[in-house]
Design a protein around this motif. Structure first.
Motif, PDB file in Angstrom:
ATOM      1  N   ILE A   1      20.654   9.584 -40.545  1.00  0.00           N
ATOM      2  CA  ILE A   1      19.895   8.338 -40.394  1.00  0.00           C
ATOM      3  C   ILE A   1      18.989   8.108 -41.606  1.00  0.00           C
ATOM      4  O   ILE A   1      18.874   6.993 -42.102  1.00  0.00           O
ATOM      5  N   GLY A   2      18.367   9.169 -42.099  1.00  0.00           N
ATOM      6  CA  GLY A   2      17.544   9.052 -43.295  1.00  0.00           C
ATOM      7  C   GLY A   2      18.363   8.545 -44.472  1.00  0.00           C
ATOM      8  O   GLY A   2      17.907   7.697 -45.255  1.00  0.00           O
ATOM      9  N   ASN A   3      19.583   9.054 -44.595  1.00  0.00           N
ATOM     10  CA  ASN A   3      20.487   8.625 -45.667  1.00  0.00           C
ATOM     11  C   ASN A   3      20.824   7.144 -45.535  1.00  0.00           C
ATOM     12  O   ASN A   3      20.850   6.402 -46.526  1.00  0.00           O
ATOM     13  N   THR A   4      21.054   6.686 -44.299  1.00  0.00           N
ATOM     14  CA  THR A   4      21.368   5.272 -44.059  1.00  0.00           C
ATOM     15  C   THR A   4      20.216   4.371 -44.477  1.00  0.00           C
ATOM     16  O   THR A   4      20.410   3.365 -45.160  1.00  0.00           O
ATOM     17  N   ILE A   5      18.996   4.743 -44.063  1.00  0.00           N
ATOM     18  CA  ILE A   5      17.812   3.943 -44.404  1.00  0.00           C
ATOM     19  C   ILE A   5      17.643   3.833 -45.920  1.00  0.00           C
ATOM     20  O   ILE A   5      17.373   2.758 -46.456  1.00  0.00           O
ATOM     21  N   ALA A   6      17.808   4.948 -46.614  1.00  0.00           N
ATOM     22  CA  ALA A   6      17.623   4.974 -48.069  1.00  0.00           C
ATOM     23  C   ALA A   6      18.602   4.050 -48.777  1.00  0.00           C
ATOM     24  O   ALA A   6      18.339   3.593 -49.896  1.00  0.00           O
ATOM     25  N   LYS A   7      19.730   3.772 -48.108  1.00  0.00           N
ATOM     26  CA  LYS A   7      20.787   2.994 -48.774  1.00  0.00           C
ATOM     27  C   LYS A   7      20.984   1.601 -48.178  1.00  0.00           C
ATOM     28  O   LYS A   7      22.005   0.961 -48.412  1.00  0.00           O
ATOM     29  N   THR A   8      20.004   1.107 -47.410  1.00  0.00           N
ATOM     30  CA  THR A   8      20.132  -0.256 -46.875  1.00  0.00           C
ATOM     31  C   THR A   8      19.980  -1.307 -47.978  1.00  0.00           C
ATOM     32  O   THR A   8      20.420  -2.437 -47.838  1.00  0.00           O
ATOM     33  N   VAL A   9      19.349  -0.901 -49.076  1.00  0.00           N
ATOM     34  CA  VAL A   9      19.154  -1.790 -50.229  1.00  0.00           C
ATOM     35  C   VAL A   9      19.822  -1.162 -51.446  1.00  0.00           C
ATOM     36  O   VAL A   9      19.774   0.057 -51.627  1.00  0.00           O
ATOM     37  N   SER A  10      20.463  -1.972 -52.267  1.00  0.00           N
ATOM     38  CA  SER A  10      21.115  -1.481 -53.486  1.00  0.00           C
ATOM     39  C   SER A  10      20.087  -0.828 -54.406  1.00  0.00           C
ATOM     40  O   SER A  10      18.968  -1.325 -54.577  1.00  0.00           O
ATOM     41  N   GLU A  11      20.462   0.311 -54.995  1.00  0.00           N
ATOM     42  CA  GLU A  11      19.561   1.039 -55.904  1.00  0.00           C
ATOM     43  C   GLU A  11      19.076   0.167 -57.059  1.00  0.00           C
ATOM     44  O   GLU A  11      17.990   0.380 -57.588  1.00  0.00           O
ATOM     45  N   ASP A  12      19.877  -0.824 -57.446  1.00  0.00           N
ATOM     46  CA  ASP A  12      19.515  -1.689 -58.577  1.00  0.00           C
ATOM     47  C   ASP A  12      18.277  -2.531 -58.292  1.00  0.00           C
ATOM     48  O   ASP A  12      17.649  -3.059 -59.222  1.00  0.00           O
ATOM     49  N   PHE A  13      17.930  -2.698 -57.011  1.00  0.00           N
ATOM     50  CA  PHE A  13      16.800  -3.559 -56.644  1.00  0.00           C
ATOM     51  C   PHE A  13      15.663  -2.789 -55.986  1.00  0.00           C
ATOM     52  O   PHE A  13      14.779  -3.382 -55.370  1.00  0.00           O
ATOM     53  N   ILE A  14      15.716  -1.465 -56.095  1.00  0.00           N
ATOM     54  CA  ILE A  14      14.647  -0.637 -55.542  1.00  0.00           C
ATOM     55  C   ILE A  14      13.653  -0.285 -56.647  1.00  0.00           C
ATOM     56  O   ILE A  14      14.033   0.199 -57.713  1.00  0.00           O
ATOM     57  N   THR A  15      12.389  -0.563 -56.382  1.00  0.00           N
ATOM     58  CA  THR A  15      11.301  -0.117 -57.250  1.00  0.00           C
ATOM     59  C   THR A  15      10.199   0.433 -56.349  1.00  0.00           C
ATOM     60  O   THR A  15      10.233   0.229 -55.120  1.00  0.00           O
ATOM     61  N   LEU A  16       9.239   1.083 -56.937  1.00  0.00           N
ATOM     62  CA  LEU A  16       8.122   1.595 -56.136  1.00  0.00           C
ATOM     63  C   LEU A  16       7.323   0.451 -55.521  1.00  0.00           C
ATOM     64  O   LEU A  16       6.824   0.559 -54.396  1.00  0.00           O
ATOM     65  N   GLU A  17       7.233  -0.669 -56.248  1.00  0.00           N
ATOM     66  CA  GLU A  17       6.521  -1.845 -55.719  1.00  0.00           C
ATOM     67  C   GLU A  17       7.230  -2.413 -54.494  1.00  0.00           C
ATOM     68  O   GLU A  17       6.599  -2.842 -53.527  1.00  0.00           O
ATOM     69  N   VAL A  18       8.560  -2.426 -54.533  1.00  0.00           N
ATOM     70  CA  VAL A  18       9.364  -2.895 -53.396  1.00  0.00           C
ATOM     71  C   VAL A  18       9.099  -2.025 -52.167  1.00  0.00           C
ATOM     72  O   VAL A  18       8.860  -2.527 -51.062  1.00  0.00           O
ATOM     73  N   ILE A  19       9.123  -0.722 -52.359  1.00  0.00           N
ATOM     74  CA  ILE A  19       8.932   0.204 -51.237  1.00  0.00           C
ATOM     75  C   ILE A  19       7.508   0.104 -50.684  1.00  0.00           C
ATOM     76  O   ILE A  19       7.301   0.103 -49.467  1.00  0.00           O
ATOM     77  N   LEU A  20       6.536  -0.017 -51.580  1.00  0.00           N
ATOM     78  CA  LEU A  20       5.146  -0.149 -51.147  1.00  0.00           C
ATOM     79  C   LEU A  20       4.946  -1.418 -50.317  1.00  0.00           C
ATOM     80  O   LEU A  20       4.324  -1.377 -49.243  1.00  0.00           O
ATOM     81  N   ALA A  21       5.481  -2.540 -50.800  1.00  0.00           N
ATOM     82  CA  ALA A  21       5.338  -3.809 -50.070  1.00  0.00           C
ATOM     83  C   ALA A  21       6.015  -3.726 -48.701  1.00  0.00           C
ATOM     84  O   ALA A  21       5.485  -4.207 -47.694  1.00  0.00           O
ATOM     85  N   GLY A  22       7.193  -3.108 -48.650  1.00  0.00           N
ATOM     86  CA  GLY A  22       7.907  -2.948 -47.381  1.00  0.00           C
ATOM     87  C   GLY A  22       7.128  -2.113 -46.387  1.00  0.00           C
ATOM     88  O   GLY A  22       7.070  -2.425 -45.189  1.00  0.00           O
ATOM     89  N   LEU A  23       6.502  -1.055 -46.865  1.00  0.00           N
ATOM     90  CA  LEU A  23       5.699  -0.189 -45.992  1.00  0.00           C
ATOM     91  C   LEU A  23       4.468  -0.908 -45.451  1.00  0.00           C
ATOM     92  O   LEU A  23       4.147  -0.794 -44.264  1.00  0.00           O
ATOM     93  N   ILE A  24       3.795  -1.652 -46.322  1.00  0.00           N
ATOM     94  CA  ILE A  24       2.597  -2.392 -45.886  1.00  0.00           C
ATOM     95  C   ILE A  24       2.975  -3.404 -44.806  1.00  0.00           C
ATOM     96  O   ILE A  24       2.282  -3.548 -43.787  1.00  0.00           O
TER      97      ILE A  24
END
Length: 355
Positions: A66-89
């Motif tokens: 399940i952790g692997n699935t979550i990590a790959k719901t978004v293409s790696e090309d569009f993942i940044t730390l800012e993206v992850i931070l905004a999603g968490l907030i």
């Protein structure tokens, strides 16, 4: 950049803790409603099995699908730390809001919606970016389908388990049977709590994994750069062994904090639950969660146990289920992903101003 990574990891673990107390009701609502355990005893019981799920996932199942699935719901090309931070907030905001209102929404879908919404917002800032490639639909479509499938499976399984138990015990002494089912509720609650821990703790692992993989590749870590995309999450789990165990620990601690408004909704507002029915609902919920974990599909423990409680209620009569409450919950479920995505998109633009 390292500071931002640390902030993300801390926020992810905070979300994990919030997820625990937000979803505590899923594991303990029926044993509290039937007075098998006091609320305090119930959260301790559930928290213990939430954490125990780590050892089952690690040493028995042998992987964190399940952790692997979550990590790959978004293409790696569009993942940044800012993206992850905004999603968490965004996910934390929606979780706290629904907890405050006593709405048993899905922490899983909140996190996924936030991740996708922030990634889409980021894509719009990239000239010439193909928006259609942002979301990994092969991973996301099964998750969306299980918004409806998980409660339906829980409902059907609970219905047939209840009918089976009623037929087996039709000649039993009611008082003796009730005592036995109260004992069995401890078992069924433990099984569901194991499923809850295994399912929900891994979602935070997936988010932390996505952040760490981005960071390691950005600083040029040859080990990550040499791996295929499909193998990077497994490498991350092996080399950041503290992340899985901390994720399971935090969700257990969160469960110990409880979520009493949601306990009330789950334990009494949908339908009145007896010990026999509690056993049936929790067992059906556990079966559904284990099936989803085997398939590597993150599902909502909230949706699952709600569907199971409805399945139990239907065995009495259709009107035993308070459909007004159920329809309100359904709307909350449907809105969770898009609302979280919108909040995350807004948060991405805010975060970008400061990073």
């Amino acid at each position: 950049m390292f500071t931002l990574l640390v902030i993300i990891i801390i926020l992810a673990l905070v979300f994990d803790y919030i997820n625990g107390f937000h979803d505590a009701a899923n594991s303990i609502a029926t044993i509290v409603a039937t007075k098998v355990l006091t609320p305090f005893q119930a959260v301790l019981w559930a928290a213990f099995f939430n954490f125990l799920a780590y050892f089952i996932s690690k040493y028995w199942i042998g992987e964190f699908k399940i952790g692997n699935t979550i990590a790959k719901t978004v293409s790696e090309d569009f993942i940044t730390l800012e993206v992850i931070l905004a999603g968490l907030i965004a996910a934390i905001t929606w979780n706290l809001l629904t907890w405050k209102l006593g709405i048993p929404s899905s922490s899983s879908h909140t996190l996924i919606g936030g991740f996708m919404g922030a990634a889409l917002a980021h894509a719009f800032t990239i000239p010439g970016a193909d928006i259609n490639t942002v979301i990994n639909y092969a991973k996301v479509i099964p998750i969306v389908l299980f918004i409806f499938a998980a409660p339906l499976i829980g409902m059907v399984v609970a219905y047939f388990i209840t009918i089976l138990i009623l037929n087996i015990c039709r000649k039993a002494n009611p008082s003796k049977a009730d005592k036995w089912f109260k004992r069995l509720q401890l078992v069924s609650s433990a099984l569901f709590s194991l499923g809850h821990g295994a399912n929900d703790a891994q979602k935070v692992m997936g988010i932390i994994g996505a952040a760490v993989i981005f960071y390691e590749m950005k600083i040029g870590n040859a080990a990550y750069l040499s791996l295929e995309s499909a193998d990077r999450f497994s490498y991350f789990v092996d080399h950041y062994a503290w992340v899985p165990i901390t994720s399971f620990l935090m969700i257990g601690l969160g469960t110990m904090s409880g979520g009493w408004k949601i306990v009330k909704t789950m334990g009494s507002k949908i339908t009145k639950v007896t010990s026999l029915e509690g056993v049936a609902a929790e067992t059906a919920g556990a079966v559904t969660l284990y099936t989803a974990e085997h398939l590597g599909i993150p599902v909502s423990t909230t949706h699952t146990i709600t569907g199971s409680i409805i399945g139990v209620g239907i065995t009495k009569r259709i009107s035993a289920v308070r459909w007004g409450v159920t329809i309100s919950l359904l709307w909350a479920w449907i809105l969770t992903i898009p609302v979280s995505a919108i909040i995350a998109a807004i948060m991405y633009y805010v975060v970008s101003l400061f990073t």
